[in-house]
Design a protein around this motif. Structure first.
Motif, short mmCIF file in Angstrom:
data_model
loop_
_atom_site.label_atom_id
_atom_site.label_comp_id
_atom_site.label_asym_id
_atom_site.label_seq_id
_atom_site.Cartn_x
_atom_site.Cartn_y
_atom_site.Cartn_z
N LEU A 1 -6.97 -9.92 -6.07
CA LEU A 1 -7.48 -9.01 -5.04
C LEU A 1 -7.60 -7.57 -5.51
N LEU A 2 -6.73 -7.15 -6.42
CA LEU A 2 -6.69 -5.74 -6.83
C LEU A 2 -7.64 -5.46 -7.97
N ARG A 3 -8.88 -5.78 -7.77
CA ARG A 3 -9.94 -5.45 -8.73
C ARG A 3 -11.24 -5.38 -7.95
N PRO A 4 -12.21 -4.61 -8.45
CA PRO A 4 -13.49 -4.54 -7.74
C PRO A 4 -14.08 -5.93 -7.53
N GLN A 5 -14.53 -6.18 -6.32
CA GLN A 5 -15.03 -7.51 -5.96
C GLN A 5 -16.52 -7.61 -6.28
N PHE A 6 -16.89 -8.58 -7.06
CA PHE A 6 -18.27 -8.76 -7.51
C PHE A 6 -19.21 -8.93 -6.32
N GLY A 7 -20.22 -8.10 -6.26
CA GLY A 7 -21.22 -8.20 -5.20
C GLY A 7 -20.82 -7.56 -3.89
N ALA A 8 -19.58 -7.02 -3.79
CA ALA A 8 -19.14 -6.42 -2.54
C ALA A 8 -19.69 -5.00 -2.39
N THR A 9 -19.87 -4.56 -1.16
CA THR A 9 -20.35 -3.21 -0.89
C THR A 9 -19.21 -2.22 -1.05
N GLY B 1 -12.23 -0.99 -5.57
CA GLY B 1 -13.50 -0.35 -5.87
C GLY B 1 -14.06 0.53 -4.78
N HIS B 2 -13.30 0.77 -3.71
CA HIS B 2 -13.82 1.58 -2.60
C HIS B 2 -13.57 3.07 -2.84
N ASP B 3 -14.32 3.89 -2.13
CA ASP B 3 -14.17 5.34 -2.14
C ASP B 3 -13.16 5.70 -1.05
N VAL B 4 -11.97 6.16 -1.45
CA VAL B 4 -10.86 6.31 -0.52
C VAL B 4 -10.39 7.76 -0.45
N VAL C 1 -17.01 11.01 10.00
CA VAL C 1 -18.41 10.76 10.39
C VAL C 1 -19.08 9.80 9.42
N ASP C 2 -18.73 9.91 8.14
CA ASP C 2 -19.36 9.07 7.12
C ASP C 2 -18.58 7.80 6.81
N ALA C 3 -17.43 7.59 7.48
CA ALA C 3 -16.54 6.49 7.10
C ALA C 3 -17.09 5.14 7.51
N ASP C 4 -16.76 4.13 6.71
CA ASP C 4 -17.01 2.74 7.06
C ASP C 4 -15.74 2.09 7.65
N VAL C 5 -14.58 2.52 7.12
CA VAL C 5 -13.30 1.97 7.56
C VAL C 5 -12.31 3.12 7.75
N VAL C 6 -11.59 3.12 8.85
CA VAL C 6 -10.51 4.08 9.08
C VAL C 6 -9.20 3.30 9.22
N VAL C 7 -8.26 3.62 8.36
CA VAL C 7 -6.94 2.99 8.39
C VAL C 7 -5.97 3.97 9.03
N VAL C 8 -5.36 3.56 10.14
CA VAL C 8 -4.43 4.42 10.88
C VAL C 8 -3.01 4.02 10.49
N PHE D 1 -0.28 -2.70 2.26
CA PHE D 1 -0.86 -3.31 1.06
C PHE D 1 -1.86 -4.40 1.40
N TRP D 2 -1.45 -5.34 2.23
CA TRP D 2 -2.33 -6.49 2.49
C TRP D 2 -3.54 -6.08 3.33
N ALA D 3 -3.38 -5.05 4.18
CA ALA D 3 -4.55 -4.54 4.89
C ALA D 3 -5.54 -3.94 3.90
N GLY D 4 -5.02 -3.22 2.91
CA GLY D 4 -5.90 -2.64 1.89
C GLY D 4 -6.64 -3.67 1.08
N THR D 5 -6.00 -4.81 0.83
CA THR D 5 -6.67 -5.86 0.04
C THR D 5 -7.74 -6.59 0.83
N ARG D 6 -7.77 -6.38 2.16
CA ARG D 6 -8.80 -7.05 2.98
C ARG D 6 -10.03 -6.17 3.21
N ILE D 7 -10.01 -4.96 2.71
CA ILE D 7 -11.16 -4.07 2.88
C ILE D 7 -12.21 -4.38 1.81
#
Length: 657
Positions: A402-410, A434-437, A495-502, A651-657
């Motif tokens: 899970l802790l690597r960029p996912q092929f084909g994922a946005t 691989g996300h912009d965090v 405003v530009d976010a796709d995911v907000v983690v609280v 951790f596990w929430a982060g791996t599901r993004i």
């Protein structure tokens, strides 16, 4: 009186950011090869065995156990010692499901394990083990009761064992011999005999546990007879050249137990048969010297290793939280006081610590905080092994996938609100995928309640290092961290976010009495305390606040009410912390009447912290975000609980993004 003694020679060395903080040429000796018998180890690091319950319920090697040890082999350890390997499953195994080696049918699985570790460039040893009286009746087949030299109950277990007959003594010697043969068959590089921590071989050596009147009890020579027979039988079985280690508690640290002089005499007695001595101390009746916790200085057991090294001509392994003081450990190796550095819980917390330190990235290494949740909460509670700091422990295969960029994922834009452990873990995992965090923390430093807990001197080293780890790790994986940052729905990042983690943390369960100060806020702001201080509460926050007040010279009373002090901590850590406080002069009482409270007393309130019952409570403005934005709540605000729940959730929430 202080809560922690910093006067020992190792007391301030090797701490992150301090002198010799873990990198540099002073550690080069730890990365040099060294020999054990016919073996040449690539460096001086040995992974100490620790019961995991990762094997199957039947004691077979599992994929989970293999993945866990392979990850440590990848992390740079030269030798891995497999956890207590049962030679007698029926009456002598450790609690639950250790690895077993009591029948030839287990050789196949054990050989799979040795091959997997060897592929990663590490060696592996089995640790032949018999629990003796430290096996409960419930853990024996048919409830027949444990075996011991004498029918004397261990206060750590509570079940009376059976005194071994001569026939049973001979049978156990044969069990060790057969297990040694199977170890060779399975491809292990070395065998270790577990003669420490109050298990069967220790019990025979112990004047406290061994009250026999035959040739196996009484004098030192008689008490040493059975463990010596085991050593000789194993050596005879494996031949003169196969590497053999003996792990010894040089002293028991219990009243009437074996002292170091007898331990040293036994080392001399078995030296002709063994290739290396693994030196530790204590039994389960003196457990705080096995699982050393916050407030105990790293390296406390190194003088015992040095005493053995001074009288034997074989290599010696030292242990006791050495991941904190690698520079001092290196000095001991260079001075000829020991040869190898063993690390146990350190390796649970960060499988790659050895390589990170070698590569000059010491601050990116997690250090074990000495909370003992791994044992006191999880193993003693019937769970498999977990680490409150390392959510990947026991899930190495899943985490690596899970802790690597996912092929084909946005690639998504992720905003994390809150820089405590849950938020930091979520940000780290999402960035590795691989996300912009970006992470936003309202205060001037990340860390949340971990940073607040560092106000207590006895745990400052551990808590500060944990926060430093996250600061360096988030930078390393590319998370943009904003501290002292206020957020609103119109913030550009949102405003530009796709995911907000609280991950803004739990809330106080109830208000304190009028005039009482919030203990967490007092510690967080570093507020001065003096005179008489009353702490209301029995949880870990209350004990931390008491320590914080006591270290400033205040006269402190903790009023626990109906609950026991440290009720939300594991029992080992709770008892240890109470002892630290009592030594510092803190009074712990059940009610205020017994405390004789003065009118001028400063009162601190230490409430429980609980999950918020409503979604995004306190952040209602999140409802103004576009409907396309995914909002995920993590950590204590939704889970409640303690550090483990925060790190796991984040951790596990982060791996599901």
């Amino acid at each position: 009186m202080t809560l922690i003694d910093r006067d020992r020679s190792t007391g301030t060395r090797g701490v992150l950011g301090g002198p010799g903080g873990g990198d540099g040429s002073s550690l080069e000796v730890l990365y040099t090869p060294a020999r054990i018998g016919r073996l040449t180890l690539k460096n001086r690091f040995i992974q100490s065995p620790m019961h995991s319950k990762f094997s199957s319920e039947f004691g077979e090697v599992s994929d989970k156990l293999t993945d866990y040890l392979v990850e440590r082999a990848k992390g740079g350890a030269a030798m891995i010692i497999l956890e207590n390997t049962a030679v007698d499953w029926a009456r002598g195994r450790a609690a639950g499901n250790p690895v077993r080696i009591d029948d030839d049918l287990f050789v196949a699985g054990l050989s799979d394990l040795t091959e997997a570790v060897h592929r990663e460039g590490a060696m592996i040893a089995t640790q032949l083990h018999h629990a003796g009286r430290q096996c409960s009746t419930a853990n024996t087949e048919g409830g027949v009761g444990a075996l011991a030299p004498s029918a004397i109950t261990s206060t750590a277990i509570g079940d009376e064992p059976h005194a071994m007959t001569h026939e049973q003594i001979a049978e156990v010697v044969q069990q060790f011999r057969d297990a040694a043969r199977r170890s060779v068959m399975a491809g292990f590089d070395m065998i270790e005999i577990h003669g420490s921590h109050g298990y069967l071989l220790t019990q025979f050596l112990s004047p406290q546990a061994n009250h026999r009147t035959d040739e196996y009890g009484g004098s030192f020579e008689n008490r040493a007879r059975f463990p010596l027979e085991v050593v000789r039988a194993v050596r005879e079985e494996i031949g003169p050249d196969f590497p053999l280690s003996y792990r010894i508690s040089l002293e028991e640290r219990v009243e009437g137990g074996m002292e170091a002089d007898d331990g040293l005499a036994f080392c001399t007695l078995i030296e002709p048969y063994v290739d290396v001595f693994n030196v530790t101390a204590a039994t389960y009746e003196s457990m705080d010297s096995i699982f050393m916790m916050q407030g105990r200085e790293p390296g406390e057991l190194l003088p015992l290793a040095a005493r053995v090294k001074a009288i034997v001509g074989k290599p010696v392994v030292g242990i006791s939280r050495l991941g904190w003081i690698l520079d001092a450990a290196a000095d001991s190796v260079a001075a000829g006081e020991m040869d190898f550095v063993a690390m146990g819980r350190t390796q649970l917390t960060d499988a790659k610590l050895i390589l990170k330190v070698k590569n000059g990235e010491s601050d990116r290494a997690r250090r074990c905080i000495g909370c003992n949740e791994c044992v006191g909460t999880f193993l003693f509670g019937g769970w498999r092994l977990h680490c409150v700091m390392n959510p990947e422990l026991g899930y190495e295969r899943e985490a690596n996938a899970l802790l690597r960029p996912q092929f084909g994922a946005t690639r998504k834009r992720v905003v994390v609100i809150g820089g405590g452990p849950a938020g930091a873990e979520a940000a780290r995992a999402a960035a590795l995928r691989g996300h912009d965090v970006q992470l936003f923390e309202a205060r001037d430093r990340i860390g949340g309640q971990v940073l607040t807990a560092s106000a207590a001197d006895y745990k400052k080293r551990e808590m500060e290092a944990y926060v430093t780890y996250f600061e360096r790790e988030l930078e390393h994986v590319g998370v943009r961290v904003h501290t002292g940052a206020a957020l609103g729905a119109d913030h550009p990042a949102l405003v530009d976010a796709d995911v907000v983690v609280v991950a803004t943390g739990a809330r106080v369960s109830a208000a304190g009495e009028p005039g009482a100060l919030d203990a967490v806020e007092v510690m967080r702001t570093g507020s001065p305390l003096s005179g008489e201080v009353l702490v209301q509460g029995a949880n870990e926050i209350a004990l931390n606040a008491a320590a914080y007040a006591a270290q400033q010279g205040a006269q402190v009373t903790v009023v626990t009410g109906e609950r026991a002090a440290g009720y939300d901590m594991n029992p080992i850590l709770a008892a240890h912390t109470v002892q630290l406080l009592e030594r510092a002069g803190v009074r712990i009482v059940a009610d205020a009447g017994a405390a004789a409270v003065e009118a001028s007393t400063t009162t601190l309130w230490a409430p429980d912290w609980v999950a918020d019952p409503e979604p995004v409570a306190g952040l209602e403005w999140l409802a103004g975000l576009p409907g396309s934005v995914e909002v995920v709540e993590v950590g204590a605000r939704v889970k409640g609980g303690r550090l483990y729940q925060a790190t796991q959730s984040g951790f596990w929430a982060g791996t599901r993004i």
